[in-house]
Design a protein around this motif. Structure first.
Motif, PDB file in Angstrom:
ATOM      1  N   GLN A   1      22.186  39.476  79.325  1.00  0.00           N
ATOM      2  CA  GLN A   1      21.009  39.180  80.131  1.00  0.00           C
ATOM      3  C   GLN A   1      21.099  39.943  81.455  1.00  0.00           C
ATOM      4  O   GLN A   1      21.840  39.539  82.354  1.00  0.00           O
ATOM      5  CB  GLN A   1      20.898  37.683  80.398  1.00  0.00           C
ATOM      6  CG  GLN A   1      20.822  36.837  79.138  1.00  0.00           C
ATOM      7  CD  GLN A   1      20.591  35.370  79.445  1.00  0.00           C
ATOM      8  OE1 GLN A   1      19.608  34.994  80.071  1.00  0.00           O
ATOM      9  NE2 GLN A   1      21.525  34.539  78.998  1.00  0.00           N
ATOM     10  N   PRO A   2      20.380  41.044  81.601  1.00  0.00           N
ATOM     11  CA  PRO A   2      20.502  41.837  82.832  1.00  0.00           C
ATOM     12  C   PRO A   2      20.117  41.065  84.078  1.00  0.00           C
ATOM     13  O   PRO A   2      20.558  41.401  85.181  1.00  0.00           O
ATOM     14  CB  PRO A   2      19.554  43.022  82.581  1.00  0.00           C
ATOM     15  CG  PRO A   2      18.618  42.567  81.504  1.00  0.00           C
ATOM     16  CD  PRO A   2      19.417  41.627  80.656  1.00  0.00           C
ATOM     17  N   GLU A   3      19.305  40.003  83.935  1.00  0.00           N
ATOM     18  CA  GLU A   3      18.899  39.218  85.096  1.00  0.00           C
ATOM     19  C   GLU A   3      20.078  38.511  85.756  1.00  0.00           C
ATOM     20  O   GLU A   3      20.015  38.153  86.932  1.00  0.00           O
ATOM     21  CB  GLU A   3      17.850  38.168  84.686  1.00  0.00           C
ATOM     22  CG  GLU A   3      16.541  38.756  84.182  1.00  0.00           C
ATOM     23  CD  GLU A   3      16.629  39.185  82.718  1.00  0.00           C
ATOM     24  OE1 GLU A   3      15.695  39.864  82.255  1.00  0.00           O
ATOM     25  OE2 GLU A   3      17.631  38.845  82.064  1.00  0.00           O
ATOM     26  N   LEU A   4      21.155  38.303  85.009  1.00  0.00           N
ATOM     27  CA  LEU A   4      22.297  37.547  85.528  1.00  0.00           C
ATOM     28  C   LEU A   4      23.420  38.428  86.050  1.00  0.00           C
ATOM     29  O   LEU A   4      24.434  37.914  86.517  1.00  0.00           O
ATOM     30  CB  LEU A   4      22.853  36.639  84.423  1.00  0.00           C
ATOM     31  CG  LEU A   4      21.968  35.483  83.969  1.00  0.00           C
ATOM     32  CD1 LEU A   4      22.618  34.731  82.819  1.00  0.00           C
ATOM     33  CD2 LEU A   4      21.663  34.531  85.116  1.00  0.00           C
ATOM     34  N   VAL A   5      23.249  39.732  85.999  1.00  0.00           N
ATOM     35  CA  VAL A   5      24.387  40.616  86.202  1.00  0.00           C
ATOM     36  C   VAL A   5      24.991  40.503  87.606  1.00  0.00           C
ATOM     37  O   VAL A   5      26.183  40.757  87.799  1.00  0.00           O
ATOM     38  CB  VAL A   5      23.979  42.076  85.887  1.00  0.00           C
ATOM     39  CG1 VAL A   5      23.047  42.627  86.970  1.00  0.00           C
ATOM     40  CG2 VAL A   5      25.197  42.963  85.731  1.00  0.00           C
ATOM     41  N   ASP A   6      24.203  40.092  88.591  1.00  0.00           N
ATOM     42  CA  ASP A   6      24.736  39.975  89.950  1.00  0.00           C
ATOM     43  C   ASP A   6      25.271  38.577  90.255  1.00  0.00           C
ATOM     44  O   ASP A   6      25.824  38.349  91.336  1.00  0.00           O
ATOM     45  CB  ASP A   6      23.648  40.325  90.970  1.00  0.00           C
ATOM     46  CG  ASP A   6      23.278  41.805  90.928  1.00  0.00           C
ATOM     47  OD1 ASP A   6      24.169  42.626  90.675  1.00  0.00           O
ATOM     48  OD2 ASP A   6      22.089  42.125  91.129  1.00  0.00           O
ATOM     49  N   ALA A   7      25.097  37.644  89.344  1.00  0.00           N
ATOM     50  CA  ALA A   7      25.594  36.284  89.552  1.00  0.00           C
ATOM     51  C   ALA A   7      27.042  36.177  89.100  1.00  0.00           C
ATOM     52  O   ALA A   7      27.521  36.967  88.276  1.00  0.00           O
ATOM     53  CB  ALA A   7      24.722  35.290  88.777  1.00  0.00           C
ATOM     54  N   ASP A   8      27.754  35.183  89.645  1.00  0.00           N
ATOM     55  CA  ASP A   8      29.107  34.886  89.184  1.00  0.00           C
ATOM     56  C   ASP A   8      29.035  34.007  87.937  1.00  0.00           C
ATOM     57  O   ASP A   8      28.136  33.172  87.807  1.00  0.00           O
ATOM     58  CB  ASP A   8      29.907  34.148  90.261  1.00  0.00           C
ATOM     59  CG  ASP A   8      30.269  35.051  91.429  1.00  0.00           C
ATOM     60  OD1 ASP A   8      30.514  36.248  91.208  1.00  0.00           O
ATOM     61  OD2 ASP A   8      30.302  34.548  92.569  1.00  0.00           O
ATOM     62  N   LEU A   9      29.989  34.192  87.040  1.00  0.00           N
ATOM     63  CA  LEU A   9      30.080  33.381  85.827  1.00  0.00           C
ATOM     64  C   LEU A   9      31.296  32.467  85.942  1.00  0.00           C
ATOM     65  O   LEU A   9      32.432  32.935  86.021  1.00  0.00           O
ATOM     66  CB  LEU A   9      30.204  34.275  84.591  1.00  0.00           C
ATOM     67  CG  LEU A   9      30.479  33.567  83.253  1.00  0.00           C
ATOM     68  CD1 LEU A   9      29.360  32.583  82.916  1.00  0.00           C
ATOM     69  CD2 LEU A   9      30.655  34.592  82.131  1.00  0.00           C
ATOM     70  N   TYR A  10      31.060  31.154  85.950  1.00  0.00           N
ATOM     71  CA  TYR A  10      32.128  30.165  86.035  1.00  0.00           C
ATOM     72  C   TYR A  10      32.477  29.703  84.620  1.00  0.00           C
ATOM     73  O   TYR A  10      31.609  29.217  83.887  1.00  0.00           O
ATOM     74  CB  TYR A  10      31.670  28.955  86.846  1.00  0.00           C
ATOM     75  CG  TYR A  10      31.556  29.180  88.335  1.00  0.00           C
ATOM     76  CD1 TYR A  10      32.428  28.547  89.222  1.00  0.00           C
ATOM     77  CD2 TYR A  10      30.563  29.999  88.866  1.00  0.00           C
ATOM     78  CE1 TYR A  10      32.315  28.734  90.591  1.00  0.00           C
ATOM     79  CE2 TYR A  10      30.450  30.194  90.237  1.00  0.00           C
ATOM     80  CZ  TYR A  10      31.330  29.561  91.089  1.00  0.00           C
ATOM     81  OH  TYR A  10      31.221  29.744  92.447  1.00  0.00           O
ATOM     82  N   LEU A  11      33.744  29.836  84.254  1.00  0.00           N
ATOM     83  CA  LEU A  11      34.219  29.401  82.952  1.00  0.00           C
ATOM     84  C   LEU A  11      35.315  28.353  83.143  1.00  0.00           C
ATOM     85  O   LEU A  11      36.295  28.591  83.848  1.00  0.00           O
ATOM     86  CB  LEU A  11      34.769  30.589  82.153  1.00  0.00           C
ATOM     87  CG  LEU A  11      33.777  31.715  81.854  1.00  0.00           C
ATOM     88  CD1 LEU A  11      34.458  32.818  81.060  1.00  0.00           C
ATOM     89  CD2 LEU A  11      32.563  31.189  81.099  1.00  0.00           C
ATOM     90  N   SER A  12      35.152  27.221  82.494  1.00  0.00           N
ATOM     91  CA  SER A  12      36.087  26.114  82.677  1.00  0.00           C
ATOM     92  C   SER A  12      37.372  26.324  81.877  1.00  0.00           C
ATOM     93  O   SER A  12      37.346  26.850  80.759  1.00  0.00           O
ATOM     94  CB  SER A  12      35.441  24.797  82.249  1.00  0.00           C
ATOM     95  OG  SER A  12      34.359  24.468  83.083  1.00  0.00           O
ATOM     96  N   VAL A  13      38.467  25.899  82.477  1.00  0.00           N
ATOM     97  CA  VAL A  13      39.754  25.804  81.778  1.00  0.00           C
ATOM     98  C   VAL A  13      39.924  24.340  81.396  1.00  0.00           C
ATOM     99  O   VAL A  13      40.016  23.472  82.268  1.00  0.00           O
ATOM    100  CB  VAL A  13      40.919  26.271  82.669  1.00  0.00           C
ATOM    101  CG1 VAL A  13      42.247  26.117  81.932  1.00  0.00           C
ATOM    102  CG2 VAL A  13      40.702  27.713  83.109  1.00  0.00           C
TER     103      VAL A  13
END
Length: 279
Positions: free
Chosen positions: A104-116
């Motif tokens: 999704q190119p719209e999200l490319v500048d956002a950070d992606l949080y992934l849970s451990v």
């Protein structure tokens, strides 16, 4: 920004049968199969309180549904999976999250949080962070946009949390920690040295301590996210806090967003008011 290696991989997945471990649906969304469950990604935005701009999203793995309302995969599978299966499931979840995020190119500048997941704190080995970094390198994806989010850390888990945090940090990932309240956030700010502290806003009773946390976080270049914002009353409390805060507040919660799989460009720059607000 485009990612040629990722696009090549997605193009190959388009021809993969749906009865395999990983495939794309007609809309281009990646799905996976694990223990007879069909899985996919949804994301809940993290917004700035001031203008509601999306600055990050947190990935959640869900069983497949037509309206993004599937069940949590960890609740479905955690009790039946061994430690090795949990690690395998975690790797599948992370792969699905990055595929569905970066397509999704719209999200490319956002950070992606992934849970451990809490179970993985003691189950992962020293190569777990390296394995994920290798996947991102092969797909040509920027690892510095990904924030690995540790679960709430109990006192007897401190050494394990340090071990896992150091492992991920050595592989170039940023770290977030979840804390029950601002006092715990203050205690763990210097212990874990995270990049982000996520505070459960339902336990936000001490405004003086909250301001102290925000000041210490600002001094140490740490962001603070207030999560589980679910009512207008909590939102108003955060607005009052923001008037005295040394850094801009970031928020996450159902007051603005239910987790969803796809975002449009207007979502990212939206300045819509929270539910229940008046213009």
């Amino acid at each position: 920004m485009t990612f040629p290696a990722l696009q090549d991989y997605l193009d190959r997945l388009r021809h993969t049968p749906v009865d395999t471990s990983l495939w794309l649906d007609p809309q281009g969304k990646a799905h996976g199969r694990y223990l007879n469950s069909t899985l996919t990604s949804v994301y809940q935005p993290i917004r700035t309180l001031a203008d509601h701009r999306i600055v990050g999203v947190q990935g959640y793995m869900r069983s497949h549904s037509r309206n993004d309302a599937g069940l949590s995969v960890w609740k479905l599978l955690d009790t039946v999976a061994t430690d090795d299966q949990s690690i395998e499931l975690d790797r599948l979840c992370r792969l699905l999250h990055v595929l569905n995020f970066y397509r999704q190119p719209e999200l490319v500048d956002a950070d992606l949080y992934l849970s451990v997941h809490a179970r993985l704190l003691s189950a992962v080995d020293s190569n777990h962070g390296m394995s994920f970094r290798h996947v991102l390198d092969v797909l040509g994806l920027p690892h510095r946009k990904i924030i690995l989010q540790l679960p709430m850390i109990q006192p007897d888990q401190a050494w394990i949390a340090h071990y896992v945090a150091d492992n991920y940090r050595r592989n170039g990932f940023r770290l977030a920690i979840n804390v029950a309240d601002v006092r715990q956030g203050l205690a763990q700010l210097t212990q874990i040295r995270p990049d982000v502290i996520k505070v459960d806003v339902r336990e936000l009773y001490d405004e003086v301590a909250a301001l102290e946390l925000l000041l210490e976080a600002q001094t140490n270049h740490v962001s603070v996210v207030f999560k589980r914002v679910e009512s207008q009353g909590v939102h108003d409390k955060l607005l009052r806090l923001a008037e005295r805060a040394p850094q801009s507040l970031k928020v996450q919660g159902h007051l603005w967003d239910q987790p969803r799989s796809v975002f449009a460009e207007w979502d990212i720059v939206s300045e819509q008011q929270p539910l229940g607000a008046t213009s």
